[in-house]
Design an enzyme around this catalytic site. Structure first.
Site, PDB file in Angstrom:
ATOM      1  CB  CYS A   1      -0.965  -0.025   1.183  1.00 40.66           C
ATOM      2  SG  CYS A   1      -2.061  -1.456   1.130  1.00 40.66           S
TER       3      CYS A   1
ATOM      4  CE  LYS B   1      -5.209   4.565   2.581  1.00 36.56           C
ATOM      5  NZ  LYS B   1      -4.237   5.635   2.891  1.00 36.56           N
TER       6      LYS B   1
ATOM      7  CG  HIS C   1      -6.373   1.025   1.744  1.00 40.66           C
ATOM      8  ND1 HIS C   1      -5.488   1.739   0.973  1.00 40.66           N
ATOM      9  CD2 HIS C   1      -5.604   0.218   2.545  1.00 40.66           C
ATOM     10  CE1 HIS C   1      -4.254   1.389   1.282  1.00 40.66           C
ATOM     11  NE2 HIS C   1      -4.301   0.470   2.232  1.00 40.66           N
TER      12      HIS C   1
ATOM     13  CG  HIS D   1      -1.339   4.299   5.542  1.00 37.84           C
ATOM     14  ND1 HIS D   1      -1.380   4.071   4.179  1.00 37.84           N
ATOM     15  CD2 HIS D   1      -1.547   3.091   6.122  1.00 37.84           C
ATOM     16  CE1 HIS D   1      -1.585   2.798   3.948  1.00 37.84           C
ATOM     17  NE2 HIS D   1      -1.700   2.170   5.105  1.00 37.84           N
TER      18      HIS D   1
ATOM     19  CD  GLU E   1      -0.640   7.649   9.484  1.00 40.16           C
ATOM     20  OE1 GLU E   1      -0.275   8.429   8.588  1.00 40.16           O
ATOM     21  OE2 GLU E   1      -1.628   6.887   9.359  1.00 40.16           O
TER      22      GLU E   1
ATOM     23  CG  PHE F   1       0.075  -6.193   4.266  1.00 35.07           C
ATOM     24  CD1 PHE F   1      -0.436  -5.330   5.223  1.00 35.07           C
ATOM     25  CD2 PHE F   1      -0.734  -7.243   3.845  1.00 35.07           C
ATOM     26  CE1 PHE F   1      -1.708  -5.484   5.737  1.00 35.07           C
ATOM     27  CE2 PHE F   1      -2.017  -7.417   4.351  1.00 35.07           C
ATOM     28  CZ  PHE F   1      -2.505  -6.539   5.302  1.00 35.07           C
TER      29      PHE F   1
END
Length: 414
Positions: A163, A334, A339, A303, A314, A400
C-alpha cells in the site's frame, strides 16, 4: 539539484471519475462505499467496497483493445490520458527519450489471474489459457502500456511496496528527474482489487471492515469503533517535470514536489510497529530531503486506513515528529475513498496538491468517538473541510511488509 514540479494530474476514484469531481467529493465529505456489485457476496464476511460509479472503460478504450488489458491497466491508461490533457502536453514536440513512466500497483492483474486459474481448475486439465493471460496479469504491464501508447522511451518500470506502492513510484520519479536522468515522468498507481480472491483474502487476514449494515460509515479512521479498512479501486496519475523543461514549453505549474522519504518498520508481516517507528523515520527522511522543519508542514494526509493498530501507531509517530497541539491539520481521506491499496499514494498526493491549490483541507468523515489518547492533541479536521493557508502538504503511505513512503509537496513559487 534540479527542481521538480507537477504539471498534470488525472484521477479515477470511487468518489469521482476525474480530478475535479474527486476533489469536490472530498471537500463535501462524500463516502464512496456501497454494496459490492462485481460478484455475489452472499458467503463473504464483507459485502461492500468503494467501487467506481457510473463508469465504463469502453467510453475511453476501444473494445478490441480493452480485452487485452486487465482493469488495473485500463484504469492507469484512463487516468493518464486525463493528466496529459490537463497538462496540455504534446509529446511530438518533446524529446521522448527523456520522458519516462514509473508506475505502481500492489496486485496487478489479480482479476485476470483469478479468472484464468479458475477456468483451468474447472476444466479437464488441458491448459487452454488466454494468450493475453500473462501480459494482462504482470504487475509492470501498466507502465509498459503507457509508454507504448505515447512512444515514451525514457526510464520505465514498476514499483511494488504493497500500500506504499504509488508513493514509492512518485519518490522514484522525483529522484530520477532531480538527478538529471529524465525531464518528465508519468507516475502514479492503479488497482482493481474488488474480486472474490482479494476480498476473501483480506477477510481471512482480518483486515477488512465488516460493517455491512452501514457501508458508507464503515471507514472511520481514529474512531474507537473502527474495525478495518474498506477496499477500493481506481487510479491516480501525476506528471512530474523538471522546472526549466516545464517553463520552456509554457506549462501551467500546479505545485512542486520537494521531498520523499522511505523507511521500514522491520517489525511484522502485516502489522505496523506499535510505536510507529518506520512511520517516524519515513517522515523525518522526507523532511530532511525537503530541507524543512516539521513546523513548515500545514497539512498531513495520513495513511489511516481505519484499522485498530495502524491508526494508533501512525498518530504516535505523528506526535513524535510534530509534537502535541501543533498547528498542523491532519485528515484521513480514506474515510471517503476507501483504501486503493497500491494506488492510494497517488490519489492522496492529488488530494494534497489540490489542498495546496485551494487552501482547503479535506475532512476526516465518520470519526465520532476519537481515541482518548489523541482526542484533544491533534486537529483531525473532523466532519467538515477547513479553510487555511496550505504551503506544504505531506502524504503518508504504509504497506504490508513494513514498507514506508512519505512525500512532501509545496506551493510553487518562482
Amino acid at each position: 539539484m534540479r527542481r521538480v514540479v507537477i504539471t498534470g494530474m488525472g484521477a479515477l476514484t470511487p468518489i469521482g471519475n476525474n480530478v475535479e469531481d474527486f476533489w469536490q467529493s472530498l471537500v463535501n465529505g462524500i463516502s464512496g462505499a456501497a454494496g459490492i456489485t462485481k460478484f455475489d457476496t452472499t458467503k463473504f464476511k464483507t459485502k461492500f467496497a468503494c467501487e467506481l460509479k457510473n463508469f465504463d472503460p469502453l467510453d475511453f478504450i476501444p473494445k478490441s483493445e480493452a480485452r487485452k488489458f486487465d482493469l488495473f491497466s485500463q484504469y492507469a491508461l484512463i487516468a493518464t490520458e486525463e493528466a496529459i490533457k490537463n497538462g496540455n502536453i504534446t509529446f511530438d514536440n518533446l524529446n521522448k527519450n527523456r520522458i519516462g513512466v514509473i508506475w505502481g500497483s500492489g496486485n496487478g492483474g489479480i482479476g485476470t489471474f483469478q479468472q484464468q486459474v479458475a477456468e483451468f481448475a474447472q476444466g479437464d486439465g488441458t491448459p487452454r489459457f488466454n494468450p493475453f493471460f500473462i501480459p494482462k496479469m504482470i504487475v509492470d504491464i501498466a507502465s509498459g502500456l503507457i509508454s507504448i501508447k505515447y512512444g515514451l522511451r525514457g526510464v520505465n518500470f514498476t514499483t511494488v511496496s504493497a500500500c506504499a506502492t504509488s508513493n514509492t513510484a512518485i519518490i522514484d520519479a522525483f529522484n530520477y528527474i532531480k538527478w538529471g536522468k529524465a525531464d518528465m515522468i508519468i507516475t502514479g498507481g492503479s488497482e482493481a482489487p474488488i474480486t472474490e480472491s482479494s476480498v476473501g483474502g483480506f477477510n481471512a487476514s482480518k483486515a477488512l471492515s465488516t460493517h455491512n449494515e452501514n457501508p458508507e460509515n464503515a471507514s472511520r479512521p481514529f474512531d474507537v469503533n473502527r474495525d478495518g479498512f474498506v477496499m477500493a479501486e481506481g487510479a491516480g496519475t501525476i506528471i512530474l517535470e523538471e522546472l526549466e523543461h516545464a517553463k520552456k514549453r509554457g506549462a501551467i505549474i500546479i505545485a512542486e514536489i520537494v521531498g520523499g522519504g522511505m523507511a521500514a518498520d522491520a517489525y511484522h508481516m502485516t502489522g505496523t510497529h506499535p510505536e510507529g517507528e518506520g512511520a517516524y523515520l519515513g517522515m523525518l527522511a522526507a523532511l530532511e530531503d525537503a530541507n524543512i522543519s516539521a513546523t513548515a508542514i500545514d497539512y498531513l494526509n495520513t495513511h489511516a486506513t481505519s484499522t485498530p493498530q495502524g491508526d494508533n501507531s501512525e498518530l504516535k509517530a505523528v506526535e513524535r515528529v510534530f509534537g502535541r497541539n501543533s498547528k498542523l491539520n491532519i485528515s484521513a481521506t480514506k474515510s471517503m475513498t476507501g483504501h486503493l491499496l497500491g494506488a492510494a499514494g497517488a490519489v492522496e498526493a492529488i488530494a494534497c496538491i489540490k489542498a495546496i491549490q485551494h487552501n482547503i483541507v479535506p475532512p476526516t468523515i465518520n470519526a465520532v468517538d476519537i481515541e482518548p489518547e489523541f482526542k484533544d492533541i491533534f486537529n483531525l479536521t473532523l466532519g467538515k473541510a477547513q479553510t487555511r493557508e496550505v504551503n506544504y502538504a505531506m502524504s503518508n503511505t504504509f504497506g504490508f511488509g513494513g514498507h514506508i513512503a512519505t512525500t512532501i509537496f509545496k506551493k510553487y513559487m518562482e
